[in-house]
Design an enzyme around this catalytic site. Structure first.
Site, short mmCIF file in Angstrom:
data_model
loop_
_atom_site.label_atom_id
_atom_site.label_comp_id
_atom_site.label_asym_id
_atom_site.label_seq_id
_atom_site.Cartn_x
_atom_site.Cartn_y
_atom_site.Cartn_z
N ARG A 236 15.79 49.25 -62.19
CA ARG A 236 16.20 50.60 -61.84
C ARG A 236 15.70 51.67 -62.77
O ARG A 236 15.11 52.65 -62.36
CB ARG A 236 17.73 50.73 -61.87
CG ARG A 236 18.42 50.64 -60.57
CD ARG A 236 19.77 50.05 -60.83
NE ARG A 236 19.60 48.83 -61.58
CZ ARG A 236 19.30 47.67 -61.01
NH1 ARG A 236 19.16 47.58 -59.75
NH2 ARG A 236 19.12 46.58 -61.74
N THR A 237 15.98 51.48 -64.06
CA THR A 237 15.75 52.59 -64.96
C THR A 237 14.26 52.95 -65.00
O THR A 237 13.88 54.11 -64.88
CB THR A 237 16.29 52.26 -66.37
OG1 THR A 237 17.65 51.87 -66.21
CG2 THR A 237 16.23 53.47 -67.27
N LYS B 295 1.57 42.56 -81.52
CA LYS B 295 0.66 42.38 -82.66
C LYS B 295 1.31 42.86 -83.95
O LYS B 295 0.69 42.88 -85.00
CB LYS B 295 -0.62 43.19 -82.44
CG LYS B 295 -1.41 42.83 -81.22
CD LYS B 295 -2.66 43.71 -81.17
CE LYS B 295 -3.37 43.59 -79.85
NZ LYS B 295 -4.40 44.64 -79.71
N ARG C 82 12.88 52.08 -73.60
CA ARG C 82 13.98 51.10 -73.67
C ARG C 82 13.60 50.06 -74.71
O ARG C 82 12.46 49.59 -74.76
CB ARG C 82 14.19 50.44 -72.32
CG ARG C 82 15.09 49.22 -72.42
CD ARG C 82 15.51 48.71 -71.08
NE ARG C 82 16.42 49.64 -70.43
CZ ARG C 82 17.09 49.35 -69.32
NH1 ARG C 82 16.95 48.18 -68.74
NH2 ARG C 82 17.91 50.22 -68.78
N HIS D 72 23.09 54.47 -73.43
CA HIS D 72 22.22 54.55 -72.26
C HIS D 72 22.50 55.89 -71.57
O HIS D 72 23.07 55.94 -70.48
CB HIS D 72 22.53 53.37 -71.32
CG HIS D 72 21.52 53.12 -70.26
ND1 HIS D 72 20.52 54.01 -69.91
CD2 HIS D 72 21.34 52.05 -69.43
CE1 HIS D 72 19.80 53.49 -68.94
NE2 HIS D 72 20.27 52.31 -68.63
C1 NCD Z 1 22.26 48.63 -67.36
C2 NCD Z 1 21.59 48.49 -68.71
O1 NCD Z 1 20.37 48.26 -68.76
O2 NCD Z 1 22.29 48.65 -69.68
N1 NCD Z 1 21.35 48.64 -66.29
C3 NCD Z 1 20.80 49.82 -65.91
O3 NCD Z 1 20.09 50.47 -66.64
N2 NCD Z 1 21.14 50.29 -64.71
C4 NCD Z 1 23.37 47.67 -67.14
C5 NCD Z 1 23.10 46.21 -67.32
O4 NCD Z 1 21.98 45.78 -67.62
O5 NCD Z 1 24.06 45.46 -67.15
#
Ligand code: NCD
Length: 305
Positions: free
Chosen positions: A51-52, A80, A101, A129
């Site tokens: 998703r993200t 590396k 991320r 997040h």
């Molecule tokens: C979440 C995350 O990555 O923290 N997912 C997301 O970004 N929608 C929740 C999860 O991974 O459980």
């Protein structure tokens, strides 16, 4: 130039402006379809995501911009031995904005201190997040028509669930908020969040292990996945993973206008039977995330529409 590492960096007015921009994008998508022409978003994902990452990329495309990046650490120079600081400096030469991320808490902050372009934290370890929180806020606003005077239940992995930490930090600014923290003992909300956010703002909260007992008073139920990748041993994960499974029967005593949220991915914690209930909002939440990321990109790139 501004980055977004922690949701608390946005004041209440700015959150309201982002919500309004997202609502305007929903109503007038054409108006926004070329506003980022010639701009590039780099998605630097050192940890899995569906998703993200895709929602950041879709957001930039729908603004008329371009995207580049990588979706796993092993396809980047991190494999590396390159530092996050160096990667941020390098990517600053190619892109206009970064979404990062990383499994290490604080990595996007380090990137933001070294990049010459805005950095968005797209999830750092078990910490924060903030853009999931923006998706959650738009969902709550569209479902309930308000962000204040709500009783919000968080259920599942409140220890490692970074989406929980960020949403609590965001909601703490509104009046009439109460939190019900539903988790097994081992997965309780970390003390630093209790002290720095809940106690500091005098927010009422209760901790319980009993989802069904908590259900009747909730306006929002925020379910979460037990975060397997953050456990130190498999045995604990296996013992705790199926502790809470929301099904249709458990919703019997819930309010008629409850909104059920989940950041996804779902494993077992919501049975698919719940998906057809009108209170299930988690797929709408996904779409809301794209609109809020569009609004955030426009804000950080200082694009006037
Ligand atoms: C979440 C995350 O990555 O923290 N997912 C997301 O970004 N929608 C929740 C999860 O991974 O459980």
């Amino acid at each position: 130039m501004r980055s977004l590492i922690d949701i608390r960096e946005l004041d209440t007015k700015e959150i309201e402006q982002l919500l309004n921009t997202a609502l305007d994008i929903i109503d007038n998508p054409k108006k926004y379809s070329k506003v980022c022409e010639g701009k590039k978003l780099a998605t630097l994902f050192f940890e899995p995501s569906t998703r993200t990452r895709l929602s950041f990329e879709a957001a930039m495309m729908e603004l008329g911009g371009n995207v580049l990046g990588f979706s796993e650490a092993k396809s980047s120079s991190a494999s590396k031995g390159e530092s996050v600081a160096d990667t941020a400096k390098v990517v600053s030469c190619y892109a206009d904005i970064i979404a990062m991320r990383h499994p290490k808490e604080g990595a996007p902050l380090v990137a933001s201190l070294n990049a010459s372009i805005p950095v968005i934290n797209a999830g750092d370890g078990g910490h924060n997040h903030p853009t999931q929180t923006l998706a959650d806020l738009l969902t709550i606003y569209r479902e309930k028509g308000r962000l204040d005077n709500l009783t919000i239940g968080f259920c599942g992995d409140l220890k490692f669930g970074r989406t929980v930490h960020s949403l609590i930090a965001a909601m703490a600014r509104y009046s009439g908020i109460k939190f019900v923290l539903i988790s097994p003992d081992e997965l309780k909300l970390p003390d630093y969040t209790k002290k720095d956010v809940l106690d500091k703002n005098n927010i009422p909260y209760e901790e319980t292990a009993d989802l069904e007992a908590a259900m009747p008073e909730l306006d929002i139920l925020y379910m979460t996945r037990v975060q397997q990748e953050r456990f130190f041993n498999e045995e604990d994960y296996l013992r705790l993973r199926d502790k809470y499974i929301l099904n249709v029967e458990k919703l019997e005593n819930a309010k008629d206008d409850l909104a059920i949220l989940h950041p996804l991915p779902r494993v077992n914690e919501i049975s698919v039977g719940v998906d057809d209930d009108k209170r299930a909002c988690y797929f709408k939440q996904v779409l809301n995330g794209k609109y809020m990321r569009m609004a955030l990109i426009l804000k950080l790139l200082e694009v006037e529409v």
